[in-house]
Design an enzyme around this catalytic site. Structure first.
Site, mmCIF file in Angstrom:
data_model
loop_
_atom_site.group_PDB
_atom_site.id
_atom_site.type_symbol
_atom_site.label_atom_id
_atom_site.label_comp_id
_atom_site.label_asym_id
_atom_site.label_seq_id
_atom_site.Cartn_x
_atom_site.Cartn_y
_atom_site.Cartn_z
ATOM 1 N N ASN A 9 0.917 -1.114 0.070
ATOM 2 C CA ASN A 9 -0.050 -0.174 -0.190
ATOM 3 C C ASN A 9 0.901 1.060 -0.150
ATOM 4 O O ASN A 9 1.630 1.558 0.956
ATOM 5 C CB ASN A 9 -0.914 -0.101 1.296
ATOM 6 C CG ASN A 9 -1.872 1.255 1.336
ATOM 7 O OD1 ASN A 9 -1.707 2.135 0.469
ATOM 8 N ND2 ASN A 9 -2.390 1.507 2.740
ATOM 9 N N LYS A 11 0.192 4.204 -0.248
ATOM 10 C CA LYS A 11 -0.507 5.474 0.203
ATOM 11 C C LYS A 11 -0.432 6.526 -0.544
ATOM 12 O O LYS A 11 -0.467 6.637 -1.833
ATOM 13 C CB LYS A 11 0.103 5.657 2.037
ATOM 14 C CG LYS A 11 -0.093 4.314 2.482
ATOM 15 C CD LYS A 11 0.301 4.611 4.034
ATOM 16 C CE LYS A 11 -0.026 3.233 4.943
ATOM 17 N NZ LYS A 11 0.132 3.386 6.204
ATOM 18 N N HIS A 94 -9.096 1.110 5.161
ATOM 19 C CA HIS A 94 -8.014 1.420 5.610
ATOM 20 C C HIS A 94 -8.282 2.391 7.029
ATOM 21 O O HIS A 94 -8.982 3.147 6.937
ATOM 22 C CB HIS A 94 -6.837 1.942 4.754
ATOM 23 C CG HIS A 94 -5.432 1.869 5.298
ATOM 24 N ND1 HIS A 94 -5.142 2.869 6.238
ATOM 25 C CD2 HIS A 94 -4.565 0.999 5.118
ATOM 26 C CE1 HIS A 94 -3.792 2.495 6.458
ATOM 27 N NE2 HIS A 94 -3.338 1.420 6.036
ATOM 28 N N GLU A 96 -6.452 4.612 7.813
ATOM 29 C CA GLU A 96 -6.117 6.026 7.677
ATOM 30 C C GLU A 96 -7.537 6.897 7.020
ATOM 31 O O GLU A 96 -7.891 8.154 7.098
ATOM 32 C CB GLU A 96 -4.949 6.508 6.764
ATOM 33 C CG GLU A 96 -3.749 6.081 7.496
ATOM 34 C CD GLU A 96 -2.277 5.514 6.838
ATOM 35 O OE1 GLU A 96 -2.439 5.589 5.484
ATOM 36 O OE2 GLU A 96 -1.604 4.768 7.360
ATOM 37 N N GLU A 166 -5.169 -4.969 10.771
ATOM 38 C CA GLU A 166 -4.165 -3.970 10.740
ATOM 39 C C GLU A 166 -4.341 -3.408 12.105
ATOM 40 O O GLU A 166 -5.305 -2.287 12.086
ATOM 41 C CB GLU A 166 -4.029 -3.189 9.673
ATOM 42 C CG GLU A 166 -3.781 -3.564 8.446
ATOM 43 C CD GLU A 166 -3.262 -2.755 7.223
ATOM 44 O OE1 GLU A 166 -2.217 -2.795 6.912
ATOM 45 O OE2 GLU A 166 -4.043 -1.369 7.288
ATOM 46 N N GLY A 172 2.529 2.236 10.813
ATOM 47 C CA GLY A 172 3.602 2.982 10.731
ATOM 48 C C GLY A 172 4.357 3.549 12.036
ATOM 49 O O GLY A 172 4.960 4.705 12.070
ATOM 50 N N SER A 212 3.666 -2.276 10.259
ATOM 51 C CA SER A 212 5.263 -2.305 10.534
ATOM 52 C C SER A 212 5.756 -3.848 9.957
ATOM 53 O O SER A 212 6.800 -3.991 10.726
ATOM 54 C CB SER A 212 5.523 -1.866 12.105
ATOM 55 O OG SER A 212 5.134 -0.384 12.257
ATOM 56 N N GLY A 233 2.959 -1.108 4.261
ATOM 57 C CA GLY A 233 2.879 0.409 3.857
ATOM 58 C C GLY A 233 4.714 0.784 3.829
ATOM 59 O O GLY A 233 4.877 0.621 2.457
#
Ligand code: PGA
Length: 250
Positions: A9, A11, A94, A96, A166, A172, A212, A233
């Site tokens: 991903n 992003k 997701h 985010e 996740e 992250g 991560s 990510g």
């Protein structure tokens, strides 16, 4: 045998040139593997990614889509638009999107429904926040996210669904769920799917872990019986790291 998947991903990273060079590096070093590899660049670079990956066994996915067919939704992208440029898989839910764009279970259920109706595959993301885990509510939160967005789907739709657990506190942050925590949750997720749908769907569905994942921890996480791959990510933006993660499946 469940499909093993490693999906990157990207992003909001990589312009056109960055997309070209990252994909070139990826293709040049791609190992022979039975793992299904996917990358999700930003919308504007999807056609270029599809073109560059012609004949290569790396699938291109989108990071989001709208639930409507078309219309007055400024700034949005429909399933048909994605399909028209050769993109058949979409990441939905997701954390985010949930946190910064207020996407809730109700909206996500509409998006999943539309993607499935259009014949697309969905990587459906979900996971608890740190406070939920401290409060011992992580199973409850995950169960609710799954139920609200997915459990009304007909059994036939499930072959289009890939799950991606996740935990928000691991995205992250450099903090990874331990392989045991991931396994515990993945087994729980599989049980929920069995209860809501069927044993055979639960047995066949791929459940990815995200948060991560790096070359140094991928092999241990992927060794767990209910972990069928990863949604990556940061490490998917470095070709060598992404490749090392693909190779971690052995
Ligand atoms: P990360 O992101 O690997 O950078 O933690 C994972 C994700 O958000 O899908």
């Amino acid at each position: 045998m469940r499909t093993k998947i490693v999906a990157g991903n990207w992003k909001m990273n990589q312009d056109l040139e960055g997309t070209r060079s990252l994909l070139r590096d990826l293709v040049a070093n791609l190992p022979r593997t039975s793992v299904s590899v996917m990358v999700a660049p930003p919308f504007v670079n999807l056609p270029e990614a599809v073109a560059l990956l012609q004949g290569v066994s790396v699938e291109v996915a989108a990071q989001n889509m709208h639930f409507a067919d078309s219309g007055a939704y400024t700034g949005e992208i429909s399933a048909e638009m994605l399909l028209s440029v050769g993109v058949k898989t979409v990441i939905l839910g997701h954390s985010e999107r949930r946190a910064y764009f207020r996407e809730d279970d109700e909206l996500l259920s509409k998006k999943v429904g539309k993607a499935v109706e259009k014949g697309m595959n969905v990587i459906f993301c979900f996971g608890e926040e740190l406070a939920d885990r401290y409060d011992g509510k992580h199973f409850e939160v995950v169960e609710r996210q799954l139920k609200n967005a997915l459990f009304d789907l007909p059994e036939t739709a499930w072959k289009q669904i890939i799950l991606a657990y996740e935990p928000v506190w691991a995205i992250g942050t450099g903090e990874t769920a331990s392989p045991e925590q991931a396994q515990e949750m993945h087994a729980f997720i599989r049980k929920q799917v069995a209860g809501a749908c069927s044993e055979s769907v639960a047995e066949g569905i791929s459940i990815l872990y995200g948060g991560s994942v790096k070359p140094g921890n991928a092999a241990e996480i992927f060794s767990k019986p209910d972990v069928d791959g990863g949604l990556i990510g940061g490490a998917s933006l470095v070709a060598d790291d992404f490749i090392a993660i693909i190779k971690a499946f052995g």
